[in-house]
Scaffold this active site. Structure first.
Site, PDB file in Angstrom:
ATOM      1  N   SER A  10      46.662  47.243  36.325  1.00  0.00           N
ATOM      2  CA  SER A  10      45.923  46.015  36.602  1.00  0.00           C
ATOM      3  C   SER A  10      44.420  46.274  36.540  1.00  0.00           C
ATOM      4  O   SER A  10      43.882  47.071  37.312  1.00  0.00           O
ATOM      5  CB  SER A  10      46.286  45.475  37.986  1.00  0.00           C
ATOM      6  OG  SER A  10      45.381  44.456  38.348  1.00  0.00           O
ATOM      7  N   HIS A  35      47.380  44.533  32.359  1.00  0.00           N
ATOM      8  CA  HIS A  35      47.542  43.370  33.221  1.00  0.00           C
ATOM      9  C   HIS A  35      46.191  42.790  33.635  1.00  0.00           C
ATOM     10  O   HIS A  35      45.341  43.500  34.162  1.00  0.00           O
ATOM     11  CB  HIS A  35      48.330  43.766  34.475  1.00  0.00           C
ATOM     12  CG  HIS A  35      48.796  42.606  35.292  1.00  0.00           C
ATOM     13  ND1 HIS A  35      49.943  41.908  35.009  1.00  0.00           N
ATOM     14  CD2 HIS A  35      48.252  42.011  36.382  1.00  0.00           C
ATOM     15  CE1 HIS A  35      50.104  40.949  35.899  1.00  0.00           C
ATOM     16  NE2 HIS A  35      49.077  40.974  36.734  1.00  0.00           N
ATOM     17  N   ASP A  37      44.405  40.049  36.008  1.00  0.00           N
ATOM     18  CA  ASP A  37      44.506  39.131  37.134  1.00  0.00           C
ATOM     19  C   ASP A  37      43.428  38.066  36.979  1.00  0.00           C
ATOM     20  O   ASP A  37      42.259  38.297  37.281  1.00  0.00           O
ATOM     21  CB  ASP A  37      44.332  39.884  38.454  1.00  0.00           C
ATOM     22  CG  ASP A  37      45.534  40.745  38.782  1.00  0.00           C
ATOM     23  OD1 ASP A  37      46.642  40.194  38.841  1.00  0.00           O
ATOM     24  OD2 ASP A  37      45.369  41.957  38.982  1.00  0.00           O
ATOM     25  N   MET A  39      41.647  34.868  38.111  1.00  0.00           N
ATOM     26  CA  MET A  39      41.480  34.114  39.357  1.00  0.00           C
ATOM     27  C   MET A  39      40.351  33.106  39.210  1.00  0.00           C
ATOM     28  O   MET A  39      39.313  33.402  38.612  1.00  0.00           O
ATOM     29  CB  MET A  39      41.179  35.069  40.513  1.00  0.00           C
ATOM     30  CG  MET A  39      42.186  36.196  40.670  1.00  0.00           C
ATOM     31  SD  MET A  39      41.782  37.252  42.077  1.00  0.00           S
ATOM     32  CE  MET A  39      42.966  38.592  41.817  1.00  0.00           C
ATOM     33  N   HIS A  68      47.908  37.013  33.998  1.00  0.00           N
ATOM     34  CA  HIS A  68      48.488  36.474  35.231  1.00  0.00           C
ATOM     35  C   HIS A  68      47.525  35.406  35.741  1.00  0.00           C
ATOM     36  O   HIS A  68      46.488  35.719  36.321  1.00  0.00           O
ATOM     37  CB  HIS A  68      48.667  37.617  36.238  1.00  0.00           C
ATOM     38  CG  HIS A  68      49.086  37.176  37.599  1.00  0.00           C
ATOM     39  ND1 HIS A  68      49.090  38.028  38.681  1.00  0.00           N
ATOM     40  CD2 HIS A  68      49.506  35.973  38.080  1.00  0.00           C
ATOM     41  CE1 HIS A  68      49.490  37.371  39.757  1.00  0.00           C
ATOM     42  NE2 HIS A  68      49.742  36.127  39.410  1.00  0.00           N
ATOM     43  N   MET A  70      46.256  33.121  38.092  1.00  0.00           N
ATOM     44  CA  MET A  70      46.175  32.686  39.490  1.00  0.00           C
ATOM     45  C   MET A  70      45.147  31.562  39.551  1.00  0.00           C
ATOM     46  O   MET A  70      44.067  31.699  40.126  1.00  0.00           O
ATOM     47  CB  MET A  70      45.774  33.855  40.383  1.00  0.00           C
ATOM     48  CG  MET A  70      46.886  34.848  40.596  1.00  0.00           C
ATOM     49  SD  MET A  70      46.346  36.311  41.498  1.00  0.00           S
ATOM     50  CE  MET A  70      46.068  37.425  40.132  1.00  0.00           C
ATOM     51  N   MET A 139      55.211  38.970  43.753  1.00  0.00           N
ATOM     52  CA  MET A 139      54.028  39.575  44.371  1.00  0.00           C
ATOM     53  C   MET A 139      54.404  40.309  45.654  1.00  0.00           C
ATOM     54  O   MET A 139      55.126  39.762  46.489  1.00  0.00           O
ATOM     55  CB  MET A 139      52.985  38.495  44.676  1.00  0.00           C
ATOM     56  CG  MET A 139      52.400  37.813  43.442  1.00  0.00           C
ATOM     57  SD  MET A 139      51.506  38.964  42.350  1.00  0.00           S
ATOM     58  CE  MET A 139      50.146  39.483  43.422  1.00  0.00           C
ATOM     59  N   GLY A 144      44.759  37.683  45.351  1.00  0.00           N
ATOM     60  CA  GLY A 144      43.351  37.353  45.558  1.00  0.00           C
ATOM     61  C   GLY A 144      42.450  38.566  45.482  1.00  0.00           C
ATOM     62  O   GLY A 144      41.368  38.508  44.921  1.00  0.00           O
ATOM     63  N   GLY A 147      43.838  46.346  46.347  1.00  0.00           N
ATOM     64  CA  GLY A 147      43.775  47.319  47.437  1.00  0.00           C
ATOM     65  C   GLY A 147      44.488  46.914  48.712  1.00  0.00           C
ATOM     66  O   GLY A 147      44.280  47.532  49.755  1.00  0.00           O
ATOM     67  N   ASP A 177      53.726  43.458  41.913  1.00  0.00           N
ATOM     68  CA  ASP A 177      52.291  43.707  41.894  1.00  0.00           C
ATOM     69  C   ASP A 177      51.763  43.675  43.311  1.00  0.00           C
ATOM     70  O   ASP A 177      51.922  42.670  44.002  1.00  0.00           O
ATOM     71  CB  ASP A 177      51.603  42.632  41.043  1.00  0.00           C
ATOM     72  CG  ASP A 177      50.100  42.855  40.894  1.00  0.00           C
ATOM     73  OD1 ASP A 177      49.595  43.879  41.369  1.00  0.00           O
ATOM     74  OD2 ASP A 177      49.441  41.989  40.277  1.00  0.00           O
ATOM     75  N   GLY A 178      51.151  44.792  43.736  1.00  0.00           N
ATOM     76  CA  GLY A 178      50.493  44.811  45.040  1.00  0.00           C
ATOM     77  C   GLY A 178      50.926  45.956  45.929  1.00  0.00           C
ATOM     78  O   GLY A 178      52.105  46.115  46.218  1.00  0.00           O
ATOM     79  N   GLY A 179      49.958  46.773  46.332  1.00  0.00           N
ATOM     80  CA  GLY A 179      50.236  47.853  47.281  1.00  0.00           C
ATOM     81  C   GLY A 179      51.115  48.950  46.729  1.00  0.00           C
ATOM     82  O   GLY A 179      51.840  49.623  47.480  1.00  0.00           O
ATOM     83  N   SER A 200      44.581  49.812  41.936  1.00  0.00           N
ATOM     84  CA  SER A 200      43.749  50.840  42.567  1.00  0.00           C
ATOM     85  C   SER A 200      44.420  52.207  42.564  1.00  0.00           C
ATOM     86  O   SER A 200      43.738  53.236  42.488  1.00  0.00           O
ATOM     87  CB  SER A 200      43.399  50.432  44.004  1.00  0.00           C
ATOM     88  OG  SER A 200      44.551  50.065  44.732  1.00  0.00           O
TER      89      SER A 200
END
Length: 217
Positions: A10, A35, A37, A39, A68, A70, A139, A144, A147, A177-179, A200
């Site tokens: 990402s 990817h 993001d 926004m 993606h 958003m 997700m 938004g 990290g 996606d995320g963490g 990240s």
């Protein structure tokens, strides 16, 4: 037989001052997708890429680009991202739109569709579209910002759609996606995920290739 896990870095966590070089670096390191993001500062509280950025860095990678979206009005903007070089268009289930209509339009335009669902949203909302899409992005953080910490409560949703896919013989891929790190990657892989999106954890490392290979293993 389940195929190998795919990795989609990402760019939200990349060095924006050298974005083209970053895209080339993760491409050379063995990524499967790139990817984006996207926004709008309205659907989520942040503003990131527009289609001009996609177009400018398309030349740095042969990999499929995932946009993606958003954003509050994806029906207005998806075509701009498709024309800029996106291969997969991600649309949120939470958007107040006619999802079937926009899926059909994106397919007619020659692009793939990803339906995206946020952690608090009932997974049953995506069920009517599972036969029509190429990807389902679940997700594992609230969208938004990069990290954030992985939301473990989402894992049963992954297991549920993986079970439905198996029972119905459907072909869509499940992504998260995320963490994401090595520990959470193992959790989602066991749950049935095919594509891991990581920001990240990849771009914050000193060796993109090592991390991408580690996540895939």
């Amino acid at each position: 037989m389940k195929k190998g896990i795919k990795i989609s870095p990402s760019l939200l966590s990349a060095d924006f001052s050298r974005l083209g070089e970053e895209v080339k670096a993760v491409t050379d390191a063995g990524a499967d997708f790139i990817h984006f993001d996207v926004m709008d500062g309205h659907f989520v509280p942040n503003i990131t890429f527009g289609p001009m950025i996609l177009k400018a860095i398309r030349k740095f990678s042969h990999l499929p680009f995932e946009a993606h979206l958003m954003i509050s009005n994806p029906e207005r903007y998806w075509k701009s991202f498709a024309d800029a070089g996106a291969d997969v268009i991600g649309i949120h289930i939470e958007c107040d739109i006619n999802h079937k209509q926009i899926i059909d339009k994106i397919h007619k335009y020659g692009k793939k569709v990803c339906i995206v669902i946020n952690p608090p949203t009932n997974i049953e909302r995506v069920y009517p579209f599972l036969e029509d899409i190429e990807q389902l992005l679940i997700m594992t953080v609230n969208p938004g910002f990069g990290g954030q910490e992985f939301i473990a409560e989402v894992v049963p949703k992954i297991e549920k759609v993986a079970e439905i896919r198996e029972k119905k013989g459907l072909s869509f891929e499940i992504s998260v996606d995320g963490g994401i790190n090595y520990k959470t990657a193992e959790i989602v892989k066991r749950a049935g995920v095919d594509i891991i999106i990581a920001g990240s954890f990849i771009f914050g490392s000193d060796n993109y290739k090592e991390v991408i290979e580690g996540l895939r293993r």
